[in-house]
Design a protein around this motif. Structure first.
Motif, PDB file in Angstrom:
ATOM      1  N   LEU A 144      -0.688   9.392  -3.711  1.00  0.00           N
ATOM      2  CA  LEU A 144      -1.868   9.361  -2.851  1.00  0.00           C
ATOM      3  C   LEU A 144      -1.449   9.138  -1.410  1.00  0.00           C
ATOM      4  O   LEU A 144      -0.351   8.634  -1.140  1.00  0.00           O
ATOM      5  N   ALA A 145      -2.338   9.482  -0.486  1.00  0.00           N
ATOM      6  CA  ALA A 145      -2.093   9.161   0.922  1.00  0.00           C
ATOM      7  C   ALA A 145      -2.273   7.654   1.099  1.00  0.00           C
ATOM      8  O   ALA A 145      -3.102   7.027   0.430  1.00  0.00           O
ATOM      9  N   GLU A 146      -1.486   7.064   1.995  1.00  0.00           N
ATOM     10  CA  GLU A 146      -1.571   5.625   2.198  1.00  0.00           C
ATOM     11  C   GLU A 146      -2.965   5.225   2.667  1.00  0.00           C
ATOM     12  O   GLU A 146      -3.475   4.167   2.302  1.00  0.00           O
ATOM     13  N   GLY A 147      -3.604   6.073   3.462  1.00  0.00           N
ATOM     14  CA  GLY A 147      -4.960   5.785   3.914  1.00  0.00           C
ATOM     15  C   GLY A 147      -5.944   5.726   2.755  1.00  0.00           C
ATOM     16  O   GLY A 147      -6.883   4.914   2.763  1.00  0.00           O
ATOM     17  N   THR A 148      -5.728   6.571   1.747  1.00  0.00           N
ATOM     18  CA  THR A 148      -6.589   6.559   0.558  1.00  0.00           C
ATOM     19  C   THR A 148      -6.418   5.250  -0.209  1.00  0.00           C
ATOM     20  O   THR A 148      -7.390   4.660  -0.695  1.00  0.00           O
TER      21      THR A 148
ATOM     22  N   ASN B 283       0.832  -1.205   0.000  1.00  0.00           N
ATOM     23  CA  ASN B 283       0.000   0.000   0.000  1.00  0.00           C
ATOM     24  C   ASN B 283       0.868   1.257   0.000  1.00  0.00           C
ATOM     25  O   ASN B 283       0.555   2.244  -0.679  1.00  0.00           O
ATOM     26  N   ALA B 284       1.963   1.218   0.757  1.00  0.00           N
ATOM     27  CA  ALA B 284       2.869   2.376   0.800  1.00  0.00           C
ATOM     28  C   ALA B 284       3.495   2.604  -0.575  1.00  0.00           C
ATOM     29  O   ALA B 284       3.618   3.751  -1.040  1.00  0.00           O
TER      30      ALA B 284
END
Length: 215
Positions: A177-181, A168-169
């Motif tokens: 993008l943000a990792e949370g996204t 994901n990172a």
């Protein structure tokens, strides 16, 4: 050994014509029927090597298919060859899911007598026969159905990077993008691909497999 056949078609002219073709090829027609119930009864009485059935016979439009399934269930040693005027993928798949001794041909194949007789011989010997038009229809149907259709363009991008083995990172860095996204996208992908949580399977791996199969 001489092949013994039961022939069922509600069209008398076609039934008699097929019987003549088979007998000229050395295949013994031990019974002829004009409806599904009679065909099933004839198979029970004569124990033929093959039953050749029209899909559409009395009492309904798929009675021949129902008769074929009944014969396969009650008499597994009897091959079943179904003849149809049109390609019906669902009907064909239902029949061909059985093991050995099954066939599905369009009626226009009968005009090629040598190929028709060969198909009868193959099914009677426990083999399978699939009409070329059915094969093409199945291929086209597979092309029309995109298993990734529910995914948004961004989710497809995320899945493609997952297939490259990125975390994901790593995906977040690649797509800015943000990792949370990215995590939200991954959860959405798994949900849209209907990959439930199980103890034995890794959902992320299954999603990648689905992606690769669709390419």
């Amino acid at each position: 050994m001489t092949i013994r056949a039961v022939l069922a078609d509600d069209d008398v002219l076609l039934r008699e014509g097929l019987a003549g073709l088979l007998e000229q090829a050395g295949i013994e027609v031990v019974g002829k029927a004009g409806d599904a119930d009679t065909a099933v009864a004839l198979v029970g009485r004569t124990a033929p090597d093959i039953a050749i059935l029209d899909v559409r016979m009395p009492p309904d439009r798929t009675a021949g298919l129902t008769a074929a399934e009944t014969i396969r269930s009650r008499h597994p040693g009897t091959g079943v060859l179904v003849l149809s005027a049109h390609v019906a993928v669902e009907h064909a798949l239902q029949l061909l899911s059985a093991e050995g001794g099954v066939g599905y041909l369009l009626k226009n194949r009968v005009t090629d007598v040598a190929s028709f007789v060969e198909a009868v011989q193959r099914v009677a010997a426990g083999g399978s026969v699939v009409d070329p038009d059915l094969v093409r229809e199945l291929v086209n149907a597979r092309r029309r159905v995109d298993p990734l259709a529910p995914l948004s363009p961004r989710e497809r991008e995320v899945l493609a990077l997952m297939a490259e083995g990125r975390s994901n990172a790593g995906i977040a860095q690649q797509l800015w993008l943000a990792e949370g996204t990215v995590e939200k996208h991954v959860r959405s992908i798994l949900a849209k691909l209907e990959l439930p949580e199980t103890e034995g399977d890794h959902r992320r791996v299954l999603a990648v497999v689905r992606y690769l199969e669709a390419r």
